[in-house]
Design an enzyme around this catalytic site. Structure first.
Site, PDB file in Angstrom:
ATOM      1  N   TYR A 112       0.822  -1.209   0.000  1.00 18.88           N
ATOM      2  CA  TYR A 112       0.000   0.000   0.000  1.00 18.88           C
ATOM      3  C   TYR A 112       0.860   1.264   0.000  1.00 18.88           C
ATOM      4  O   TYR A 112       0.547   2.241  -0.673  1.00 18.88           O
ATOM      5  CB  TYR A 112      -0.923   0.007   1.220  1.00 18.88           C
ATOM      6  CG  TYR A 112      -2.044  -0.997   1.168  1.00 18.88           C
ATOM      7  CD1 TYR A 112      -2.745  -1.236  -0.009  1.00 18.88           C
ATOM      8  CD2 TYR A 112      -2.412  -1.696   2.319  1.00 18.88           C
ATOM      9  CE1 TYR A 112      -3.789  -2.163  -0.034  1.00 18.88           C
ATOM     10  CE2 TYR A 112      -3.453  -2.615   2.305  1.00 18.88           C
ATOM     11  CZ  TYR A 112      -4.144  -2.840   1.119  1.00 18.88           C
ATOM     12  OH  TYR A 112      -5.168  -3.748   1.095  1.00 18.88           O
ATOM     13  N   CYS A 123       4.634   5.605  11.091  1.00 15.39           N
ATOM     14  CA  CYS A 123       3.367   6.341  11.038  1.00 15.39           C
ATOM     15  C   CYS A 123       2.907   6.796  12.421  1.00 15.39           C
ATOM     16  O   CYS A 123       2.579   7.974  12.623  1.00 15.39           O
ATOM     17  CB  CYS A 123       2.295   5.502  10.347  1.00 15.39           C
ATOM     18  SG  CYS A 123       2.091   3.834  11.011  1.00 15.39           S
TER      19      CYS A 123
END
Length: 351
Positions: free
Chosen positions: A14, A154
């Protein structure tokens, strides 16, 4: 003709989908090859359907130095420990700049890496300052001159940005408690028993509470930014979102600290920053940043209690963009001497 050539190693995830999308529309950088151990010979759209008709590139199985041949920059979308075996070869056999999206070179502390990533580091000598931590809001000048950039995680990006104003202002001391809520795309493209749709869509669950691998990364970075005796107790929560992270961190400050002083700290920390904003009439929210490279930060200050006040620091990002590929593109632009915001200034959609 575009001035620079780029290659992606590990192109089927992704995060790689966002890297590819952003580079394909880049005015100065040409994507020349994408390597992978899966889908060899298939078009990129076989895995990334939104790229149908956008490129003739196909997935190739290549040695790292062959993937990087003739390139100015290589972006790594590889798993932890796999990237650590690739980076030394790229440093030795090519001249390309490297932006690594894995966690293999984010830490300086070898013992912390072994504890949180499980096992020996494949290239321990490179932990001693070979990589620049790729948070532009903190290390922009160092990134510009770096050969190897370790792009932040993240959760780490979200939490650090929320607490960075306190660290820079000398207000962050001692332990903080953080809850971070994340979308399903952060778990990667391969479904598992706890990440596929039937158990994710109607569910909230924690994982790796108080032991997530981004904890030492957060501690190292905020300590370098000015935090004192810093520690973090972090509980991540998986939520029924596709994209986004929302973090809430609780810190204690002296009773004399006012909302005005905190507002000044946030304004000073992010003055001139294009991708970090403090909303004027609301607190941060995921829908406002999903699909974009922007981060939102904010705070609420509690009443005086036993000589201190509690600050709740809020932050939100898109985990795949500012928390991954978008931040990697920021660093790519910087190491190539380009405008940092190229291909990144679209605001995303709403709702």
């Amino acid at each position: 003709m575009k001035r620079f050539k780029a290659s992606i190693i590990g192109g089927s995830g992704y995060g790689a989908a966002e890297l590819i999308r952003r580079i394909l529309i880049h005015p100065e950088v040409e994507l020349v090859r994408v390597s992978s151990i899966d889908y060899i010979g298939e078009p990129l759209s076989a895995v990334h359907p939104h790229l149908e008709g956008r490129t003739d590139l196909r997935f190739e199985k290549l040695e790292p130095e062959d993937a990087a041949a003739g390139c100015d920059v290589v972006l790594l979308g590889l798993p932890h420990k796999v990237a650590a075996n690739v980076v030394p070869r790229l440093l030795e056999k090519t001249q390309a700049k490297i932006v690594d999206l894995s966690g293999d070179f984010r830490l300086r502390d070898l013992a912390a890496y072994e504890q949180y990533y499980g096992g020996k580091h494949p290239a321990p000598d490179l932990l001693k300052g070979a990589a620049v931590y790729g948070l532009p809001e903190l290390n922009r000048d160092a990134i510009r001159s770096a050969r190897l950039v370790a792009s932040p995680g993240c959760f780490a990006t979200t939490i650090i940005l929320g607490l960075l104003p306190l660290a820079k202002a000398g207000l962050l001391e001692g332990a903080v408690e953080t809850v971070g809520i994340t979308g399903s795309s952060g778990s990667g493209i391969t479904p598992t028993a706890t990440t596929h749709h039937p158990v994710r869509a109607q569910n909230l669950r924690t994982y790796k509470p108080l032991s997530h691998q981004h904890m030492p990364e957060i501690s190292e970075t905020l300590t370098a930014a000015g935090a004192k005796s810093f520690g973090i107790h972090f509980v991540p929560v998986s939520a029924p979102l596709t994209r986004g992270i929302f973090s809430t961190s609780f810190a204690r400050v002296d009773a004399s600290v006012t909302p005005e002083r905190l507002a000044e700290a946030y304004a000073a920390a992010f003055e001139g920053e294009r991708f970090v904003r403090r909303p004027k009439k609301r607190l941060p929210e995921v829908a406002a940043v999903s699909g974009s490279n922007y981060a939102e930060v904010g705070f609420e200050l509690g009443p005086v209690e036993e000589g201190h006040r509690t600050v709740a620091c809020f932050s939100a990002i898109d985990n795949l963009i500012k928390g991954g590929a978008g931040q990697g593109i920021q660093s790519m632009n910087l190491v190539l001497g380009l405008d940092e915001g190229l291909t990144l200034e679209d605001p995303g959609g709403y709702p």
